[in-house]
Motif scaffolding. Structure first.
Motif, PDB file in Angstrom:
ATOM      1  N   PHE A 177      -2.734  21.419 -14.831  1.00 21.89           N
ATOM      2  CA  PHE A 177      -2.944  20.021 -14.457  1.00 21.89           C
ATOM      3  C   PHE A 177      -4.412  19.685 -14.604  1.00 21.89           C
ATOM      4  CE2 PHE A 177      -1.532  16.196 -12.659  1.00 21.89           C
ATOM      5  CZ  PHE A 177      -2.560  15.719 -11.877  1.00 21.89           C
TER       6      PHE A 177
ATOM      7  N   ASN B  67      -7.812  16.857 -15.020  1.00 21.16           N
ATOM      8  CA  ASN B  67      -8.308  15.593 -14.476  1.00 21.16           C
ATOM      9  C   ASN B  67      -7.773  14.415 -15.262  1.00 21.16           C
ATOM     10  OD1 ASN B  67      -9.726  16.721 -12.411  1.00 21.16           O
ATOM     11  ND2 ASN B  67     -11.683  16.747 -13.465  1.00 21.16           N
TER      12      ASN B  67
ATOM     13  N   ALA C   9      -4.456  13.630 -14.102  1.00 15.93           N
ATOM     14  CA  ALA C   9      -4.478  12.998 -12.779  1.00 15.93           C
ATOM     15  C   ALA C   9      -4.781  11.505 -12.906  1.00 15.93           C
ATOM     16  CB  ALA C   9      -5.522  13.681 -11.908  1.00 15.93           C
TER      17      ALA C   9
ATOM     18  N   LEU D 215      -1.970   9.591 -14.261  1.00 15.34           N
ATOM     19  CA  LEU D 215      -0.914   9.373 -13.263  1.00 15.34           C
ATOM     20  C   LEU D 215      -1.346   8.314 -12.258  1.00 15.34           C
ATOM     21  CD1 LEU D 215       1.822  10.648 -12.718  1.00 15.34           C
ATOM     22  CD2 LEU D 215       0.730  12.236 -11.166  1.00 15.34           C
ATOM     23  N   LEU D 216      -2.614   8.357 -11.937  1.00 16.14           N
ATOM     24  CA  LEU D 216      -3.133   7.454 -10.895  1.00 16.14           C
ATOM     25  C   LEU D 216      -3.151   6.007 -11.371  1.00 16.14           C
ATOM     26  CD1 LEU D 216      -4.377   7.276  -8.104  1.00 16.14           C
ATOM     27  CD2 LEU D 216      -6.603   7.688  -9.109  1.00 16.14           C
TER      28      LEU D 216
ATOM     29  N   ALA E 220      -0.012   4.109 -11.141  1.00 19.81           N
ATOM     30  CA  ALA E 220       0.345   3.969  -9.726  1.00 19.81           C
ATOM     31  C   ALA E 220      -0.435   2.832  -9.095  1.00 19.81           C
ATOM     32  CB  ALA E 220       0.076   5.283  -8.991  1.00 19.81           C
TER      33      ALA E 220
ATOM     34  N   ALA F 120       0.961  -0.356 -10.391  1.00 13.70           N
ATOM     35  CA  ALA F 120       2.227  -0.674  -9.726  1.00 13.70           C
ATOM     36  C   ALA F 120       1.979  -1.203  -8.323  1.00 13.70           C
ATOM     37  CB  ALA F 120       3.118   0.567  -9.680  1.00 13.70           C
ATOM     38  N   THR F 121       1.041  -0.557  -7.634  1.00 20.75           N
ATOM     39  CA  THR F 121       0.703  -0.998  -6.283  1.00 20.75           C
ATOM     40  C   THR F 121       0.249  -2.439  -6.302  1.00 20.75           C
ATOM     41  OG1 THR F 121      -0.051   1.237  -5.832  1.00 20.75           O
ATOM     42  CG2 THR F 121      -0.660  -0.457  -4.251  1.00 20.75           C
TER      43      THR F 121
ATOM     44  N   PHE G  10       3.418  -4.837  -7.286  1.00 18.31           N
ATOM     45  CA  PHE G  10       4.605  -4.946  -6.457  1.00 18.31           C
ATOM     46  C   PHE G  10       4.322  -5.010  -4.968  1.00 18.31           C
ATOM     47  CE2 PHE G  10       7.561  -4.775  -9.785  1.00 18.31           C
ATOM     48  CZ  PHE G  10       7.092  -3.877 -10.732  1.00 18.31           C
ATOM     49  N   ALA G  11       3.169  -4.553  -4.590  1.00 16.07           N
ATOM     50  CA  ALA G  11       2.907  -4.562  -3.158  1.00 16.07           C
ATOM     51  C   ALA G  11       1.966  -5.676  -2.770  1.00 16.07           C
ATOM     52  CB  ALA G  11       2.338  -3.217  -2.724  1.00 16.07           C
TER      53      ALA G  11
ATOM     54  N   LYS H 294     -12.642  21.559  -8.374  1.00 16.96           N
ATOM     55  CA  LYS H 294     -11.907  20.793  -9.387  1.00 16.96           C
ATOM     56  C   LYS H 294     -10.432  20.664  -8.970  1.00 16.96           C
ATOM     57  CE  LYS H 294     -12.045  20.963 -14.393  1.00 16.96           C
ATOM     58  NZ  LYS H 294     -12.333  21.876 -15.507  1.00 16.96           N
TER      59      LYS H 294
ATOM     60  N   GLN I 148      -8.225  17.356  -8.017  1.00 18.62           N
ATOM     61  CA  GLN I 148      -6.959  17.062  -8.687  1.00 18.62           C
ATOM     62  C   GLN I 148      -5.822  16.884  -7.697  1.00 18.62           C
ATOM     63  OE1 GLN I 148      -6.518  20.356 -11.329  1.00 18.62           O
ATOM     64  NE2 GLN I 148      -7.887  19.533 -12.877  1.00 18.62           N
TER      65      GLN I 148
ATOM     66  N   THR J 285      -6.193  13.565  -5.921  1.00 13.64           N
ATOM     67  CA  THR J 285      -5.851  12.478  -6.841  1.00 13.64           C
ATOM     68  C   THR J 285      -4.346  12.368  -6.997  1.00 13.64           C
ATOM     69  OG1 THR J 285      -7.877  12.947  -8.057  1.00 13.64           O
ATOM     70  CG2 THR J 285      -6.255  11.553  -9.157  1.00 13.64           C
ATOM     71  N   LEU J 286      -3.720  13.528  -7.143  1.00 12.82           N
ATOM     72  CA  LEU J 286      -2.263  13.549  -7.302  1.00 12.82           C
ATOM     73  C   LEU J 286      -1.578  13.000  -6.057  1.00 12.82           C
ATOM     74  CD1 LEU J 286      -0.414  14.538  -9.556  1.00 12.82           C
ATOM     75  CD2 LEU J 286      -0.172  16.696  -8.326  1.00 12.82           C
TER      76      LEU J 286
ATOM     77  N   PHE K 245      -2.806  10.989  -3.878  1.00 13.42           N
ATOM     78  CA  PHE K 245      -3.056   9.554  -3.797  1.00 13.42           C
ATOM     79  C   PHE K 245      -2.144   8.798  -4.763  1.00 13.42           C
ATOM     80  CE2 PHE K 245      -5.148   5.840  -2.618  1.00 13.42           C
ATOM     81  CZ  PHE K 245      -5.560   5.129  -3.738  1.00 13.42           C
ATOM     82  N   ALA K 246      -1.982   9.371  -5.956  1.00 14.02           N
ATOM     83  CA  ALA K 246      -1.131   8.730  -6.962  1.00 14.02           C
ATOM     84  C   ALA K 246       0.292   8.593  -6.461  1.00 14.02           C
ATOM     85  CB  ALA K 246      -1.182   9.532  -8.262  1.00 14.02           C
ATOM     86  N   PHE K 247       0.805   9.686  -5.917  1.00  8.12           N
ATOM     87  CA  PHE K 247       2.182   9.644  -5.429  1.00  8.12           C
ATOM     88  C   PHE K 247       2.322   8.687  -4.248  1.00  8.12           C
ATOM     89  CE2 PHE K 247       4.515  12.150  -8.187  1.00  8.12           C
ATOM     90  CZ  PHE K 247       3.873  13.337  -8.508  1.00  8.12           C
TER      91      PHE K 247
ATOM     92  N   ALA L 127       0.562   6.024  -3.744  1.00  8.03           N
ATOM     93  CA  ALA L 127       0.511   4.662  -4.287  1.00  8.03           C
ATOM     94  C   ALA L 127       1.849   4.277  -4.901  1.00  8.03           C
ATOM     95  CB  ALA L 127      -0.605   4.550  -5.320  1.00  8.03           C
ATOM     96  N   ILE L 128       2.444   5.190  -5.612  1.00 12.25           N
ATOM     97  CA  ILE L 128       3.759   4.921  -6.208  1.00 12.25           C
ATOM     98  C   ILE L 128       4.780   4.700  -5.097  1.00 12.25           C
ATOM     99  CG2 ILE L 128       5.660   5.937  -7.538  1.00 12.25           C
ATOM    100  CD1 ILE L 128       3.424   7.375  -9.197  1.00 12.25           C
TER     101      ILE L 128
ATOM    102  N   TYR M  40       4.240   3.642  -2.102  1.00  8.78           N
ATOM    103  CA  TYR M  40       3.982   2.342  -1.471  1.00  8.78           C
ATOM    104  C   TYR M  40       4.531   1.204  -2.318  1.00  8.78           C
ATOM    105  CZ  TYR M  40       1.401  -1.698   0.196  1.00  8.78           C
ATOM    106  OH  TYR M  40       1.067  -2.947   0.655  1.00  8.78           O
ATOM    107  N   ALA M  41       4.345   1.350  -3.637  1.00  4.31           N
ATOM    108  CA  ALA M  41       4.803   0.291  -4.547  1.00  4.31           C
ATOM    109  C   ALA M  41       6.303   0.198  -4.584  1.00  4.31           C
ATOM    110  CB  ALA M  41       4.249   0.538  -5.952  1.00  4.31           C
ATOM    111  N   TYR M  42       6.982   1.315  -4.502  1.00  2.00           N
ATOM    112  CA  TYR M  42       8.417   1.332  -4.720  1.00  2.00           C
ATOM    113  C   TYR M  42       9.247   1.664  -3.475  1.00  2.00           C
ATOM    114  CZ  TYR M  42       7.469   1.070  -9.660  1.00  2.00           C
ATOM    115  OH  TYR M  42       7.051   0.658 -10.894  1.00  2.00           O
TER     116      TYR M  42
ATOM    117  N   ASP N 286      10.239  -1.596  -0.975  1.00  2.00           N
ATOM    118  CA  ASP N 286       8.908  -1.839  -0.449  1.00  2.00           C
ATOM    119  C   ASP N 286       8.882  -1.353   0.997  1.00  2.00           C
ATOM    120  OD1 ASP N 286       6.679  -4.677  -0.930  1.00  2.00           O
ATOM    121  OD2 ASP N 286       6.320  -2.676  -0.133  1.00  2.00           O
TER     122      ASP N 286
ATOM    123  N   LYS O 239      10.167 -10.245  -1.592  1.00  2.00           N
ATOM    124  CA  LYS O 239      10.268  -8.995  -0.838  1.00  2.00           C
ATOM    125  C   LYS O 239       9.615  -9.083   0.538  1.00  2.00           C
ATOM    126  CE  LYS O 239       6.202  -7.411  -3.295  1.00  2.00           C
ATOM    127  NZ  LYS O 239       5.308  -7.860  -2.220  1.00  2.00           N
TER     128      LYS O 239
END
Lengths: 189, 662
Positions: A3, A5, A8, A11-12, A15, A18-19, A22-23, B3, B7, B10-11, B13-15, B17-18, B20-22, B32, B445
């Motif tokens: 994995f 950077n 990452a 992926l971010l 997201a 999308a946030t 939709f939010a 590092k 990572q 970040t991951l 946070f990404a999940f 955020a997803i 939260y969005a969905y 929501d 929503k």
């Protein structure tokens, strides 16, 4: 799989996108600015119509103004008369909601009806009612236990340019308000 | 290591955020999380829902009400019990404030006050000026856009900026034009129906009995000088009518109408409606641009006619701000707020039923269009909306008495006729379903959707004319006006009077000129005599109409009613009976009213016919959850405020229904 950077971030980014999509809340219907009128600072609130809506507290008196610009003086006069008629309608005898042989009409007792006057103001004139309002600042409180405010409602008509200023002033019934808004009203704005 | 940590964060946070969005569910099925920030609360008047007969939730599950089914799947649902007295003003106040009458001051529609005459109510319970606590919209007024349509208790308007208040029902504010029936004047008919036709003595009568206009006075010419000419006065605007024949007919079977006395705007046969036509109506000395539409309900025999004139319920003098009237009209067309009038007029002739049904459709159709228009034009945060038409149907002549087995009229129709009546009632619920469909479509929503009603409806078998009883006892002193035939009460010489909706006023010293509450042994004795007299009443089946008689000093505890807004005795009737103020020559106590449904002055706890539906859907609300026990109307406001993430004010009597929250 290693994995990285870059992965990452890859992926971010969606997201976050999308946030955001939709939010996100609907834009709020707020926003106030300050306007000085009659020598008094008012807060301007959003309005649904073409009217400008202002509000302030002046030594314990809740004052609300609605300023409407019209095409010509005739339109302004008609608008003023309509608004005064609407206000008056609250105190006219009217049908009972559930009519019966002895429940036919409702009418506010004379002692609770507002008085009406017209006065000249610089640049125009002002027609107003002096009466009472209830806890929710609505005119038509027709019994002692409903009255919470002394209430002045009036409409000023200004000629140049043609404008209407609707004025509502609420003062706690138990308070004496030293400042008279009446003396400050003018079309010079 | 560093590092890898970056990572991982970040991951994570990404999940998040997803997620939260969905995450979570929304009224439109989007996922929501969080709290709704908007509200759509649809409160149609008089929607009966209970597990035994008006099986609302069952109908939805069977596919008959698909949008309600959808809403139930998205949220929680159950039944709600009205406060006493079980009618509109008290229950809209209870719904919109979360308080009982003892706190909000709305103890009834017409309310008398000590120190004022009993001849006229002093306070109208449909007016916002009568309410002693804030309504729920006051919680939102500062930072949200609020739209209120047709709500009892919303006028005179409390909100001005960033808000719309349209035609609060019977709030006594603005140019409120009632629709009118015009009928050929006949002495017998007028005497029979006169009381119900009067709006009040000073106003436009709901049914006007008129005679044809002589030819020489009729400006509207159609080439047939022998045809009957009519002049209909609609709020100062003259509409002319002329009897007409079809080409092949020898008899007059239609009426041509003219709104200017010159051109023909419409020619109508029996049972047909015209289009809308503009007129100028007069209101308090002002000219109000509005629209009218006519229906020829009946024509003949001879020069008999019965015409329904609808007046557009939307004009610039009944909306705040006034500019909304023309904006909304551009989308929705003229407004038919609700069907018929109150008291109901479309109850006297068989043809009235079809007139009622078609007018009801117009009302539902307007309200459905208004939902789209309001959202499109104004994007409200808070939209609270009423329509009176369901109540009008269920308290009309034509349905309740023949579909509810507890009614004395139930067997007056055949089972096939009853089936047809049920299909008409279901059609009405499907109109509500269509409006909910619009709500769901327009909600986003962030919207909390709530559906509820103020009260249900039950059969009305007998009116109980209590004042006839009191007259027989010598407690009411009255004379008969020779001109009008009306019974005029001498208030100073009368000791006991019943006044709407459920109050008896008692004073051995007299009830006028201003009412003063009695006291002392004589007063107590008279009150007890009154209660005894009513308790002894029995109808032809041996049933006493009285459920309870509560003395004023006990009413705050027993009925949650404020002493300052009630009479000396509050009388609760059993279902099937309704109290009436009438004094009549015959002095009969029990009569059969023409309406076959009603809802007033009943304890609703154990009368399921008065129960209403409650559905709530949005973020944070359980999905497809059936609330096992009925809630109360006062519980709805605190539940909504909690669902919106807002503080529930301490003064509310109701409690949030916590079991609906996830």
């Amino acid at each position: 799989m290693k994995f990285s950077n870059k992965m990452a971030i890859g992926l971010l980014a969606p997201a976050l996108f999308a946030t955001n999509c939709f939010a996100q809340d609907q834009p709020p219907h707020t926003g106030q600015t300050t306007v000085n009128l009659f020598g008094i600072d008012f807060e301007q609130s959003p309005s649904l119509s073409r009217a400008q809506y202002l509000e302030t507290d002046l030594d314990g008196a809740d004052i609300r103004l609605t300023i409407i610009r019209l095409k010509n003086n005739e339109e302004a006069k008609m608008f003023m008369d309509d608004r005064l008629a609407q206000f008056r309608s609250v105190f006219h005898p009217k049908r009972v909601d559930y009519p019966g042989q002895y429940s036919k009409s409702i009418e506010c007792s004379e002692s609770f009806k507002p008085t009406f006057q017209t006065v000249n103001i610089p640049g125009g004139n002002f027609a107003y009612f002096d009466g009472y309002a209830n806890q929710n600042k609505v005119a038509g409180a027709c019994s002692k236990d409903l009255i919470k405010y002394r209430f002045m409602y009036g409409v000023a008509i200004c000629a140049a340019p043609p404008r209407i200023v609707e004025i509502e002033e609420y003062v706690d019934i138990n308070k004496l308000n030293g400042n008279s808004l009446l003396e400050k009203i003018t079309c010079d704005f | 290591m560093k590092k890898g940590l970056v990572q991982s964060i970040t991951l994570l946070f990404a999940f998040a955020a997803i997620g939260y969005a969905y995450g979570g569910e929304t009224p439109n099925g989007e996922k929501d999380l969080g709290t709704p920030t908007k509200l759509n609360w649809f409160i149609p008047d008089g929607v009966r829902a209970e597990p035994d007969l008006f099986k609302f939730f069952q109908w939805a599950k069977e596919g008959k009400l698909p949008n309600f089914k959808r809403l139930m799947d998205m949220g929680s649902y159950g039944y709600s019990i009205p406060v006493f007295p079980s009618h509109t003003p008290t229950n809209f106040a209870a719904l919109l404030t979360g308080t009982y009458p003892i706190k909000n001051g709305i103890a009834d529609g017409p309310m008398r006050v000590e120190g004022q005459t009993l001849q006229k109510p002093a306070i109208g319970g449909f007016s916002s000026s009568a309410r002693m606590v804030p309504a729920i919209w006051s919680e939102f007024a500062k930072d949200k856009r609020v739209v209120l349509i047709s709500l009892p208790g919303s006028t005179p308007p409390e909100l001005k900026n960033n808000a719309i208040t349209l035609r609060g029902r019977w709030g006594g504010w603005g140019a409120d034009f009632n629709s009118i029936v015009f009928e050929r004047q006949s002495v017998e008919q007028r005497k029979k129906l006169a009381r119900n036709s009067k709006l009040f003595f000073q106003g436009m009568e709901l049914t006007q009995y008129i005679s044809p206009v002589p030819e020489e006075d009729c400006p509207y010419k159609t080439g047939d000088s022998e045809s009957v000419c009519l002049s209909l006065n609609v709020y100062g605007s003259k509409i002319y009518g002329r009897f007409a024949k079809s080409n092949n007919s020898k008899k007059y079977d239609r009426i041509s109408f003219s709104t200017d006395g010159n051109r023909t705007d419409a020619t109508l046969t029996k049972g047909t409606w015209s289009n809308w036509y503009p007129i100028t109506a007069t209101w308090n000395g002002r000219s109000i641009a509005t629209n009218v539409k006519f229906r020829l309900i009946a024509i003949g025999p001879g020069d008999f006619f019965r015409i329904r004139v609808l007046v557009d319920n939307l004009n610039s003098a009944i909306v705040e701000p006034p500019s909304v009237a023309s904006e909304l009209m551009a989308d929705t067309g003229p407004m038919v707020d609700f069907v018929d009038n109150f008291p109901q007029q479309l109850v006297y002739y068989p043809e009235d039923k079809e007139a009622f049904l078609s007018e009801s459709k117009m009302s539902f159709s307007w309200h459905a269009r208004s939902v789209d228009s309001i959202y499109k034009r104004y994007n409200p945060d808070i939209f609270i909306h009423d329509i009176y038409s369901p109540n009008q149907m269920l308290t009309s002549r034509w349905w309740m008495g023949y579909i509810d087995p507890s009614s004395s009229r139930y067997d007056d129709v055949s089972s096939s006729e009853r089936k047809k009546l049920w299909s008409e009632v279901l059609s009405m619920y499907q109109e509500l379903d269509a409006i909910i469909g619009k709500v769901i479509k327009n909600a986003d929503k962030d919207t909390l959707i709530v559906f509820s009603s103020d009260h249900g409806a039950v059969p009305l078998d007998q009116a109980v004319q209590l004042n006839n009883l009191f007259a027989k006892k010598g407690w009411i002193n009255y004379s008969i006006d020779q001109k009008t035939g009306e019974h005029q009460i001498d208030w100073e010489k009368s000791k006991v009077v019943f006044l709407k909706m459920s109050n008896i006023y008692v004073n051995p010293q007299g009830l006028g000129p201003q009412w003063k509450r009695g006291e002392g042994p004589g007063y107590d004795a008279l009150r007890n005599e009154v209660i005894e007299a009513i308790s002894s009443l029995k109808d032809e089946h041996g049933t006493c109409p009285l459920e309870a008689a509560v003395k004023w000093e006990n009413a705050p505890d027993q009925l949650h009613l404020p002493a300052s807004r009630i009479g000396d005795i509050v009388v609760v009737n059993k279902p099937g009976f309704g109290w009436s103020e009438d004094i009549t020559v015959e002095q009969e106590i029990f009569t059969t009213p023409i309406e076959s449904g009603y809802k007033q002055a009943i304890f609703a706890d154990n009368v399921k016919g008065l129960w209403t539906p409650f559905i709530i859907a949005g973020k944070g609300i359980k999905k497809n959850y059936a609330i096992p026990q009925p809630i109360r109307n006062v519980d709805q406001a605190p539940t909504i405020l909690k669902a919106l993430g807002m503080k529930v004010p301490d003064h509310l009597d109701g409690k949030a229904v916590n079991e609906v929250f996830e």
